[in-house]
Design a protein around this motif. Sequence first.
Motif, PDB file in Angstrom:
ATOM      1  N   ALA B  25       0.868  -1.085   0.109  1.00  0.00           N
ATOM      2  CA  ALA B  25       0.018   0.083  -0.063  1.00  0.00           C
ATOM      3  C   ALA B  25       1.089   1.345  -0.081  1.00  0.00           C
ATOM      4  CB  ALA B  25      -0.817   0.006   1.237  1.00  0.00           C
ATOM      5  N   GLU B  26       1.981   1.259   0.588  1.00  0.00           N
ATOM      6  CA  GLU B  26       2.897   2.389   0.846  1.00  0.00           C
ATOM      7  C   GLU B  26       3.497   2.746  -0.701  1.00  0.00           C
ATOM      8  OE1 GLU B  26       4.924   4.585   3.026  1.00  0.00           O
ATOM      9  OE2 GLU B  26       2.847   4.431   4.008  1.00  0.00           O
ATOM     10  N   LEU B  28       2.059   2.024  -3.685  1.00  0.00           N
ATOM     11  CA  LEU B  28       1.057   2.402  -4.342  1.00  0.00           C
ATOM     12  C   LEU B  28       0.886   3.789  -4.191  1.00  0.00           C
ATOM     13  CD1 LEU B  28      -1.832  -0.261  -4.309  1.00  0.00           C
ATOM     14  CD2 LEU B  28      -0.313   0.175  -6.312  1.00  0.00           C
ATOM     15  N   GLY B  29       0.978   3.974  -2.786  1.00  0.00           N
ATOM     16  CA  GLY B  29       0.508   5.427  -2.351  1.00  0.00           C
ATOM     17  C   GLY B  29       1.902   6.440  -2.808  1.00  0.00           C
ATOM     18  N   TRP B  30       3.003   5.972  -2.836  1.00  0.00           N
ATOM     19  CA  TRP B  30       4.130   7.035  -3.367  1.00  0.00           C
ATOM     20  C   TRP B  30       3.909   7.094  -4.940  1.00  0.00           C
ATOM     21  CZ3 TRP B  30       6.153  10.296  -0.424  1.00  0.00           C
ATOM     22  CH2 TRP B  30       6.145  10.099   0.574  1.00  0.00           C
ATOM     23  N   LEU B  32       1.096   7.030  -6.472  1.00  0.00           N
ATOM     24  CA  LEU B  32      -0.194   7.995  -6.883  1.00  0.00           C
ATOM     25  C   LEU B  32       0.353   9.339  -6.353  1.00  0.00           C
ATOM     26  CD1 LEU B  32      -3.042   5.716  -5.646  1.00  0.00           C
ATOM     27  CD2 LEU B  32      -2.457   6.519  -8.018  1.00  0.00           C
TER      28      LEU B  32
END
Lengths: 276, 57
Positions: B25-26, B28-30, B32
Amino acid sequence: MVLYSGGVDSTCAAALLLQEFKRIHLITYKRFGIFCISNIERNVSLLRSKFGSKRIIRGIIDIDRFFKKISYENYFYYFKKYGFMMLSTCGLCKLSMHVRTIKYCIDNNISYVADGANKNSGTGHFPAQMPLIINEIRKLYKDNKIVYLTPVLDFDRISASEMDWIRKIGFENNNLNKKDKGEGDSKKTTRDELLRLNIFPESFTKGSKMDRQMQARCFQLILFNIFLYDYFLPVYGEEKYKKITLEFFREKITYCKSLARGSNSSRLTAVKDDLK
Amino acid sequence: MKRIFAFIICLIGVILPWRLRIIFAELLGWILQAIYFIFYSILKCIITNLKEKGRSE
């Protein structure tokens, strides 16, 4: 006691409670995946300077094992039954916080709990902001003789045109604001309330550098957002989502109750040894 | 196409054990955040230019 994230909503909830109660416990929960926890102290200092240090008891509690237990116990059973709902990390994380809060309240003889749940914040799809789930959480607290307060639940959302990035690109004179204003029941926002109480400076805007620097960072909502907005809602729709979310969290809350040891009471007085 | 892509990401996410899921998730977060930053920069540039053009006309 206030479940405190350092954001605008929980800071407003804490400020409102400080007007009613002599002393409050401002508790922040941390776990693996929540970063920059130290950012939260910024608003704790603002609250302390406004209301006095002695009235605020500050604490940071690790919920790593609670979160793991609540999210991953009987994983295949839940996965088979609810599928991708298992990616509802934010809801499960908040539930872990509530369960830990009950234990904290019992240990410290506290009868009132509040948080910054706001049904108009964001899109309203986060389980912790859904009135249906909030009612279930309220019942869980009531079973443990604790009153769960949601002082900012009906506050309006901060309008899109007040967002920092909209201002920065010079797009504030648009029609976004007209649509947003008045969607909530109270016609005022948590930001307005904090400005009125002189806790936040007039220049504060949502999404600004100050906003980013007063909260912890957690990217796990991204997986949930992808699941919800790019898969579940387009395929199954809003009603199905509400129904399955309520069912899923009811079952998880029932599981949380079973964490209590002993048959004579549903109180979480003695959470299993491995969670201590 | 978007749904298939979302389905694949969800499938990866749901089968990962908890710490790996957080790291996923981290990541994907970066990604995005980077996309958001590029979008924001381009939008800002377009609006500034449109405003300047509007003023000059």
